[in-house]
Design a protein around this motif. Structure first.
Motif, PDB file in Angstrom:
ATOM      1  N   ASP A 131       0.809  -1.222   0.000  1.00 16.24           N
ATOM      2  CA  ASP A 131       0.000   0.000   0.000  1.00 16.24           C
ATOM      3  C   ASP A 131       0.842   1.273   0.000  1.00 16.24           C
ATOM      4  O   ASP A 131       0.318   2.381  -0.124  1.00 16.24           O
ATOM      5  N   GLN A 132       2.176   1.121   0.107  1.00 15.98           N
ATOM      6  CA  GLN A 132       3.065   2.273  -0.008  1.00 15.98           C
ATOM      7  C   GLN A 132       3.414   2.608  -1.461  1.00 15.98           C
ATOM      8  O   GLN A 132       3.850   3.719  -1.756  1.00 15.98           O
ATOM      9  N   ILE A 133       3.254   1.647  -2.355  1.00 13.34           N
ATOM     10  CA  ILE A 133       3.725   1.795  -3.725  1.00 13.34           C
ATOM     11  C   ILE A 133       3.111   2.990  -4.457  1.00 13.34           C
ATOM     12  O   ILE A 133       3.831   3.749  -5.135  1.00 13.34           O
ATOM     13  N   ASP A 184      12.428   7.480  -8.256  1.00 19.07           N
ATOM     14  CA  ASP A 184      13.645   7.384  -7.447  1.00 19.07           C
ATOM     15  C   ASP A 184      13.410   6.552  -6.192  1.00 19.07           C
ATOM     16  O   ASP A 184      14.281   5.773  -5.779  1.00 19.07           O
ATOM     17  N   ASP A 185      12.230   6.701  -5.562  1.00 24.00           N
ATOM     18  CA  ASP A 185      11.902   5.898  -4.382  1.00 24.00           C
ATOM     19  C   ASP A 185      11.896   4.414  -4.726  1.00 24.00           C
ATOM     20  O   ASP A 185      12.453   3.582  -3.990  1.00 24.00           O
ATOM     21  N   LEU A 186      11.257   4.062  -5.847  1.00 24.31           N
ATOM     22  CA  LEU A 186      11.194   2.666  -6.265  1.00 24.31           C
ATOM     23  C   LEU A 186      12.583   2.107  -6.520  1.00 24.31           C
ATOM     24  O   LEU A 186      12.904   0.983  -6.127  1.00 24.31           O
ATOM     25  N   ARG A 187      13.422   2.895  -7.177  1.00 28.51           N
ATOM     26  CA  ARG A 187      14.764   2.429  -7.498  1.00 28.51           C
ATOM     27  C   ARG A 187      15.580   2.209  -6.230  1.00 28.51           C
ATOM     28  O   ARG A 187      16.339   1.227  -6.134  1.00 28.51           O
ATOM     29  N   ARG A 188      15.444   3.080  -5.255  1.00 29.46           N
ATOM     30  CA  ARG A 188      16.190   2.916  -4.001  1.00 29.46           C
ATOM     31  C   ARG A 188      15.753   1.671  -3.233  1.00 29.46           C
ATOM     32  O   ARG A 188      16.572   1.020  -2.582  1.00 29.46           O
ATOM     33  N   ARG A 189      14.472   1.324  -3.319  1.00 30.19           N
ATOM     34  CA  ARG A 189      13.948   0.223  -2.512  1.00 30.19           C
ATOM     35  C   ARG A 189      14.049  -1.146  -3.182  1.00 30.19           C
ATOM     36  O   ARG A 189      14.105  -2.167  -2.499  1.00 30.19           O
ATOM     37  N   PHE A 190      14.041  -1.169  -4.522  1.00 31.26           N
ATOM     38  CA  PHE A 190      13.931  -2.459  -5.205  1.00 31.26           C
ATOM     39  C   PHE A 190      15.021  -2.738  -6.235  1.00 31.26           C
ATOM     40  O   PHE A 190      15.193  -3.897  -6.627  1.00 31.26           O
ATOM     41  N   LEU A 191      15.742  -1.735  -6.703  1.00 29.12           N
ATOM     42  CA  LEU A 191      16.737  -1.926  -7.750  1.00 29.12           C
ATOM     43  C   LEU A 191      18.146  -1.846  -7.165  1.00 29.12           C
ATOM     44  O   LEU A 191      18.464  -0.907  -6.429  1.00 29.12           O
ATOM     45  N   GLY A 247       5.016  -4.606  -8.728  1.00 32.65           N
ATOM     46  CA  GLY A 247       3.852  -4.115  -8.007  1.00 32.65           C
ATOM     47  C   GLY A 247       2.727  -5.138  -7.987  1.00 32.65           C
ATOM     48  O   GLY A 247       2.789  -6.192  -8.621  1.00 32.65           O
ATOM     49  N   GLU A 248       1.676  -4.825  -7.242  1.00 31.08           N
ATOM     50  CA  GLU A 248       0.491  -5.668  -7.257  1.00 31.08           C
ATOM     51  C   GLU A 248      -0.124  -5.648  -8.658  1.00 31.08           C
ATOM     52  O   GLU A 248      -0.008  -4.657  -9.386  1.00 31.08           O
ATOM     53  N   PRO A 249      -0.793  -6.725  -9.065  1.00 31.03           N
ATOM     54  CA  PRO A 249      -1.344  -6.761 -10.420  1.00 31.03           C
ATOM     55  C   PRO A 249      -2.267  -5.591 -10.746  1.00 31.03           C
ATOM     56  O   PRO A 249      -2.338  -5.163 -11.901  1.00 31.03           O
ATOM     57  N   THR A 272       0.490  -1.644 -10.898  1.00 32.66           N
ATOM     58  CA  THR A 272       1.831  -1.916 -11.401  1.00 32.66           C
ATOM     59  C   THR A 272       2.637  -0.633 -11.577  1.00 32.66           C
ATOM     60  O   THR A 272       2.108   0.447 -11.799  1.00 32.66           O
ATOM     61  N   ARG A 273       3.941  -0.792 -11.469  1.00 37.92           N
ATOM     62  CA  ARG A 273       4.901   0.273 -11.720  1.00 37.92           C
ATOM     63  C   ARG A 273       6.033  -0.321 -12.568  1.00 37.92           C
ATOM     64  O   ARG A 273       6.057  -1.516 -12.815  1.00 37.92           O
ATOM     65  N   HIS A 274       6.982   0.505 -12.987  1.00 39.26           N
ATOM     66  CA  HIS A 274       8.075  -0.014 -13.789  1.00 39.26           C
ATOM     67  C   HIS A 274       9.411   0.532 -13.308  1.00 39.26           C
ATOM     68  O   HIS A 274       9.496   1.584 -12.682  1.00 39.26           O
ATOM     69  N   LEU A 275      10.464  -0.237 -13.614  1.00 37.56           N
ATOM     70  CA  LEU A 275      11.847   0.159 -13.368  1.00 37.56           C
ATOM     71  C   LEU A 275      12.618   0.000 -14.680  1.00 37.56           C
ATOM     72  O   LEU A 275      12.445  -0.998 -15.378  1.00 37.56           O
ATOM     73  N   ILE A 276      13.447   0.960 -15.005  1.00 34.25           N
ATOM     74  CA  ILE A 276      14.323   0.850 -16.168  1.00 34.25           C
ATOM     75  C   ILE A 276      15.647   0.254 -15.692  1.00 34.25           C
ATOM     76  O   ILE A 276      16.331   0.841 -14.859  1.00 34.25           O
ATOM     77  N   VAL A 277      16.012  -0.920 -16.226  1.00 27.14           N
ATOM     78  CA  VAL A 277      17.102  -1.723 -15.674  1.00 27.14           C
ATOM     79  C   VAL A 277      18.183  -1.925 -16.739  1.00 27.14           C
ATOM     80  O   VAL A 277      17.882  -2.239 -17.897  1.00 27.14           O
ATOM     81  N   GLY A 278      19.444  -1.758 -16.329  1.00 28.37           N
ATOM     82  CA  GLY A 278      20.578  -1.966 -17.221  1.00 28.37           C
ATOM     83  C   GLY A 278      21.240  -3.310 -17.003  1.00 28.37           C
ATOM     84  O   GLY A 278      20.831  -4.122 -16.162  1.00 28.37           O
ATOM     85  N   ASN A 279      22.300  -3.548 -17.777  1.00 27.12           N
ATOM     86  CA  ASN A 279      23.027  -4.813 -17.707  1.00 27.12           C
ATOM     87  C   ASN A 279      23.639  -5.031 -16.329  1.00 27.12           C
ATOM     88  O   ASN A 279      24.180  -4.112 -15.714  1.00 27.12           O
TER      89      ASN A 279
END
Length: 275
Positions: A10-12, A18-25, A218-220, A223-230
């Motif tokens: 429920d925080q998502i 930037d918050d998402l990247r700090r917490r999950f990437l 994210g929950e179905p 949903t949110r997205h992250l841009i991810v590199g190699n």
């Protein structure tokens, strides 16, 4: 060692990119001649990267683990996502080619990572708490249980190699393997799914430097997205989907930990149900 705390679904909605990247990437797991690690409170897993360039590297005993050595109360899977190298476990050396997997059982004390030649190895380590001991075991790239999934017409033709699982290399709770997208396919794990009994982490690799993966999480219904590199990793809580599409073909290490090892225990979500 960097520590990541648990996040409630429920925080998502209130989190920025930037918050998402700090917490999950995990963007910087690999650095030349270093062992870097992230401790996640999601099932208390550790993600680590070892990049020996100018000489061998020893696996540290991180103070956050409150242990005499890294594997005192843990097990781990190690996959080489770089050039050829070797991992020495308590004096026994294992040669790891690109994509090969080494399971290390609880109680191992001394680990050393080395590269062979001018193309340095890069070792990805996924570790979870263990309450019993299984033997350290090497699986060569492509030698696990192989599943062919998807279809070229839907851009998700992929080869899945199961290495550490209930019908392969045995572990206390880790399930781990590598999926490789075929040329011309970009989608992974679509249709998406969740599994409430296990968290999961993806490490994307063999992705061209100029390419990126758009990782969905994210929950179905949120949903949110992250841009991810190699060679970057995404930590996926049990309530989150984990799927992605790349601007080029790629491979990824998938690794899970939790209360059950049944690979097919998942709750599928049709793309028409995602929001």
């Amino acid at each position: 060692m960097h520590v990541l705390y648990s996040t409630s679904p429920d925080q998502i909605p209130a989190l920025t990119s930037d918050d998402l990247r700090r917490r999950f990437l995990v963007e910087d797991l690999f650095a030349d001649d270093q062992v870097r690690a992230v401790y996640s409170h999601g099932d208390r897993v550790v993600l680590a990267g070892a990049a020996p360039v100018n000489g061998p590297l020893s696996l540290p005993t991180f103070p956050e683990l409150r242990a005499d050595h890294f594997f005192e109360r843990r097990e781990g899977g190690i996959i080489n996502v770089g050039g050829p190298g070797s991992v020495t476990v308590d004096g026994e050396s294992y040669a790891l080619a690109h994509g090969s997997c080494l399971y290390v059982g609880r109680g191992a004390q001394d680990l050393e990572f080395a590269s062979d030649g001018t193309d340095p190895a890069r070792y990805y380590i996924f570790s979870a708490p263990a309450h019993t001991t299984f033997p350290t075991t090497l699986v060569e790239a492509g030698a696990g249980t192989v599943r062919e999934l998807g279809d070229q017409s839907t851009s998700n033709r992929r080869t899945l190699n199961q290495y550490i699982h209930e019908n392969g290399v045995r572990s206390c709770q880790i399930v781990m393997g590598v999926t490789t997208l075929h040329s011309g396919s970009m989608w992974n794990t679509m249709p998406a799914h969740t599994h409430d009994r296990r968290m999961e982490a993806y490490l994307y690799f063999d992705l061209p430097e100029e390419a990126r993966v758009v990782h969905l999480m994210g929950e179905p219904t949120e949903t949110r997205h992250l841009i991810v590199g190699n060679q970057q990793a995404v930590i996926s809580p049990s309530w989150s989907i984990h799927s992605g599409v790349g601007s080029a073909s790629y491979s990824f290490v998938w690794a899970m930990a939790g209360e059950n090892q049944s690979f097919d225990d998942m709750d599928h979500v049709a793309i028409t149900e995602l929001r």
